[in-house]
Scaffold this active site. Structure first.
Site, PDB file in Angstrom:
ATOM      1  N   ASP A  77       7.208  45.187  53.407  1.00  0.00           N
ATOM      2  CA  ASP A  77       6.247  45.545  54.266  1.00  0.00           C
ATOM      3  C   ASP A  77       6.773  46.220  55.638  1.00  0.00           C
ATOM      4  O   ASP A  77       6.323  47.167  56.189  1.00  0.00           O
ATOM      5  CB  ASP A  77       5.239  44.676  54.638  1.00  0.00           C
ATOM      6  N   ASN A  85       8.242  40.609  53.660  1.00  0.00           N
ATOM      7  CA  ASN A  85       7.662  41.251  52.478  1.00  0.00           C
ATOM      8  C   ASN A  85       6.389  40.066  52.276  1.00  0.00           C
ATOM      9  O   ASN A  85       6.297  38.847  52.869  1.00  0.00           O
ATOM     10  CB  ASN A  85       8.406  41.202  51.390  1.00  0.00           C
ATOM     11  N   LYS A  86       5.896  40.290  51.330  1.00  0.00           N
ATOM     12  CA  LYS A  86       4.471  39.160  50.713  1.00  0.00           C
ATOM     13  C   LYS A  86       4.952  37.737  50.719  1.00  0.00           C
ATOM     14  O   LYS A  86       6.066  37.496  50.291  1.00  0.00           O
ATOM     15  CB  LYS A  86       4.236  39.687  49.241  1.00  0.00           C
ATOM     16  N   GLY A 129      -0.385  48.171  49.974  1.00  0.00           N
ATOM     17  CA  GLY A 129       1.150  48.479  49.776  1.00  0.00           C
ATOM     18  C   GLY A 129       1.507  49.361  50.938  1.00  0.00           C
ATOM     19  O   GLY A 129       0.915  50.491  51.335  1.00  0.00           O
TER      20      GLY A 129
END
Lengths: 364, 364
Positions: free
Chosen positions: B244, B254-255, B54
């Site tokens: 991120d 992001n993921k 994270g």
């Protein structure tokens, strides 16, 4: 297609004629095991448990199952009960209904003593017809792939993304979405396939990657989440998927997650094709929202089967017991996101007009 | 947030002051285990192996790691080497660079003998500041959720879809995307969270579902593939994800898979929000294509960890050895698909102007 260099089909009549032999697909990719189905219950179980899966193969397996049922009870009541039992195994696949209808029609009016034999022959015809259909679909699809390949500037292999398994394991032979890719590969058009893992049941990882590897087609396994990124980065020339049921309007119901790939294809100008043998078309459904979506067991998501370090097949739980899960098995990709449908009669727009042109009402 | 009814943070100073204690997130959801990090190498390993993960938590952990490194070697060369070691652990998370810069700046010009203590205090300040930031973000996000809830006609819980883990486990406390949901739940606004499994590492299944369960927030786990279908059927009121790294233009990295959900949200008129603490904004990147995307190990996809029937943690392989795999860890959702960014300073458009309004260049 080839397994270990030897041509195989997914379903074949047993040497003694008293049943059929399927490939138990729940044991792939680690074990290639044939399993015998000798009666209605064994067939229904094999379909429910997804030992056989894929809309076309489900249809053929169900046809044999109905024929086997008639050996035990050829009465009208028996035939009806067998159809009901088989229909209940997988609510989304329209081929199931289609195939049962064909077998049932073939015995209509026949004396009970002749039914089982006639139905058995009809199931065999459906199996052979499926191979012919898939092969025809492959030819039409190959022409589309050749066009896409001609647009590549670098001469590299054509990059095709697929979802779930619409390969020969989903049919009797050749497959639907993968059929044009096998034909391309066999005829010297270089292709590379991005294989979606296809959660929750991992058909991409365990079936598509396996069958492509057995036949020698270059491929790379990716998470379902990766397809959009690959398309953003220009690494996909086209998407090619199968279908469990396509509406008369050209909406494509297929494995859950297909819709997300179609959205990414549209957003990145990547053609999105669905391979649709006509037996997968549900002419009775015009509206995407009317397609029944099978909700499957939570265990499919929360338990994963694989091979342990010491080589045993086993299952592990991903989450503690009691975790609440939803598991819709299919989604519907609206026709507006589908660049073309590839059928055994040719390629058409994903629209009522496109389908009607290839399949006029009087010639379905 | 609560674990077993007791408030916890993801990282805390050990009682003897000689290190920090993290939650080893690779052992969740089956075991809640604290792990001690006493030096640079242990910290770098914990970040690389995703024991802590994270973006915000990575930043704080790295800050402590740099402070620990200064206890062993406070020289300029030593500090530089430690920063390089930590930077190499996760290339995408911009908070890592941000936090290391903050700690480094705090010791600039200090005698070597005073550096470790100062850096340690600074790391603690960053940890506390992260909690304040997340809490402020929660307040701003809650106002958005209240608006969406007011639009529901049936009075049922607000249906929110999230991807990966942007909960308190990704920060020191509260979380980013989940922070407004915790605040909503605690303040009596009923919410229900659709939790994406988040392949290949299953952070949704193993972390998000776990932390929501521990705090008592209603949720349902779904395959990553299911989100589009849920939105098509009207079962999602909004999407809320973390980041991120977000560019100065409002593009949200992001993921992997986030982009697909954003496409589905747009296609179905569902608002798509990203929770973006300002430390996740990379002001130096204007173009989405310039965000470096971490390619992670194939094993993440091909091996799955879980609990066996006899209660042991183990790993199973999904595919035979040698299967070719690609594993991009992130994707970039273009600003045009993002309805709003939720920051600790308020909510803004996902645009250079929107971000500039909340974070004028002179006040970043």
């Amino acid at each position: 297609m080839n397994v270990d260099g030897k041509p195989e089909r997914t379903i074949r009549v047993a040497a003694d004629g008293a049943g059929v032999e399927i490939i138990d697909q729940t044991q792939l990719p680690f074990a290639f095991v044939r399993r015998r189905l000798g009666n209605l219950e064994e067939t229904a179980e094999a379909i429910s448990a997804m030992r056989v899966r894929g809309a076309p193969l489900i249809g053929v397996a169900a046809a044999y199952g109905l024929a086997l049922a008639m050996r035990d009870d050829p009465s009208e009541a028996g035939v009806s009960a067998a159809c009901q039992r088989l229909m209940a195994t997988r609510p989304t696949a329209v081929n199931l209904r289609w195939a049962l209808g064909r077998v049932r029609a073939s015995v209509r009016g026949l004396p009970e003593g002749e039914r089982a034999q006639r139905a058995w022959a009809r199931a065999g015809e459906l199996a052979d017809a499926d191979v012919v259909t898939c092969r025809a679909l492959a030819e039409h699809g190959l022409r589309l792939l050749e066009k896409r390949a001609a647009e590549r500037r670098d001469g590299g292999p054509l990059q095709v993304l697929t979802h779930c398994n619409a390969g020969w394991l989903a049919t009797v032979d050749w497959g639907t979405a993968l059929a044009p890719l096998y034909l391309a590969h066999d005829s010297g058009l270089p292709v590379h396939v991005w294989v979606d893992e296809t959660r929750p049941r991992n058909q991409g990882a365990s079936l598509t990657a396996w069958e492509l590897a057995q036949h020698g087609v270059p491929h790379t396994l990716v998470a379902d989440n990766a397809g959009g990124h690959l398309m953003q980065r220009g690494q996909v020339d086209c998407c090619l998927v199968g279908t469990d049921r396509t509406t008369a309007a050209g909406d494509v119901c297929n494995k859950i997650g297909t819709y997300l790939k179609a959205l990414a294809a549209r957003d990145n100008g990547v053609p999105f094709y669905a391979a649709v043998p006509s037996a997968s078309i549900d002419w009775s459904i015009g509206c995407a929202g009317d397609v029944p979506i099978e909700e499957r067991d939570a265990d499919e998501l929360t338990r994963v089967a694989g091979r342990s370090a010491d080589g045993r097949m086993m299952e592990v739980s991903l989450v503690p017991d009691g975790t609440r899960v939803a598991n819709p098995a299919f989604d519907v990709t609206p026709a507006r996101l589908v660049s073309a449908l590839i059928t055994e009669r040719g390629v058409c727009d994903a629209s009522p007009e496109g389908l009607e042109r290839l399949f006029p009402a009087q010639a379905r």
